[in-house]
Design a protein around this motif. Structure first.
Motif: not given
Length: 230
Positions: A19-20, A22-23, A190, A207-208, A210-211
């Motif tokens: 989820r964090a 995948s990009h 997190c 960037e990450l 929240e995910r």
């Protein structure tokens, strides 16, 4: 459109990571003491997506499985501990000890008389320093009781993984020490449960974070679950 992500991890740790991250195309991981290359594996889903990494494994049977299955990964038969070599790790009848006298980075040696197994010891930051990759996108620490020891004395200037996943119960004393070491190194916790803790570096928090901050349940319906029945 890519196929649904295949979750191979026991508690969907890979879903949280995916989820964090995948990009990221063709990312890189480091897995310390994984249990199996396919079953209940945090990294297998990423490997199937073209990611590559380093697997640091002390158990010879597990190391053999990774050599057979993860031919595109770097599989290191080592014990990861704090401090510098040359040290060797000795296993005999379930016990273990470290001793000086042999250089790290050599193949395991079997002593048929004593039935001992000698495995080279390497510090975590030295292992990361040897990785020929500009970025480590996630580091997994699979040995809960040794997580704090792995991080003690770590030189974070050599390499800063974006995300660190530790297989640890945050209530345990060793996990509390690990949490303090990571906080001092600029990592933020997190999300966590009784089995795993997720941390993000300060550089990647915006960037990450929240995910990485909630359970994977919301993604399970869109994932294909491997090696399990419902």
């Amino acid at each position: 459109m890519l196929d649904p992500f295949v979750s191979c991890a026991r508690n969907f740790e890979d879903v949280v990571l995916w989820r964090a991250l995948s990009h990221v195309s063709a990312g890189f991981y480091v897995d310390v003491e994984p249990g199996d290359p396919e079953v209940d594996s945090v990294t297998q889903g990423f490997y199937l997506r073209g990611w590559r990494g380093v697997n640091a494994i002390s158990a010879p049977q597990v190391y053999g499985k990774f050599c057979a299955s993860r031919v595109l990964d770097l599989n290191a038969h080592v014990v990861v501990k704090s401090g510098d070599g040359p040290l060797w790790h000795s296993r005999k009848s379930g016990s273990s000890a470290a001793s000086k006298g042999h250089p790290a980075g050599v193949q395991v040696d079997h002593d048929p008389e004593s039935r001992q197994m000698m495995v080279p010891v390497v510090a975590l930051d030295v292992l990361l320093d040897r990785v020929s990759c500009s970025e480590v996108h996630f580091l997994r620490l699979g040995c809960s009781a040794m997580a704090a020891d792995l991080l003690r004395g770590m030189n974070w200037h050599r390499c800063r993984p974006w995300v660190i996943l530790a297989a640890a119960d945050i209530q345990s004393p060793s996990a509390q020490e690990m949490d303090g070491l990571l906080h001092a190194a600029g990592y933020q916790r997190c999300y966590g449960d009784r089995r795993n803790q997720f941390y993000v570096s300060a550089e990647k928090a915006a960037e990450l974070q929240e995910r990485l901050s909630y359970a994977p349940a919301g993604m399970i319906l869109s994932s294909v679950l491997a090696s399990r029945r419902w």
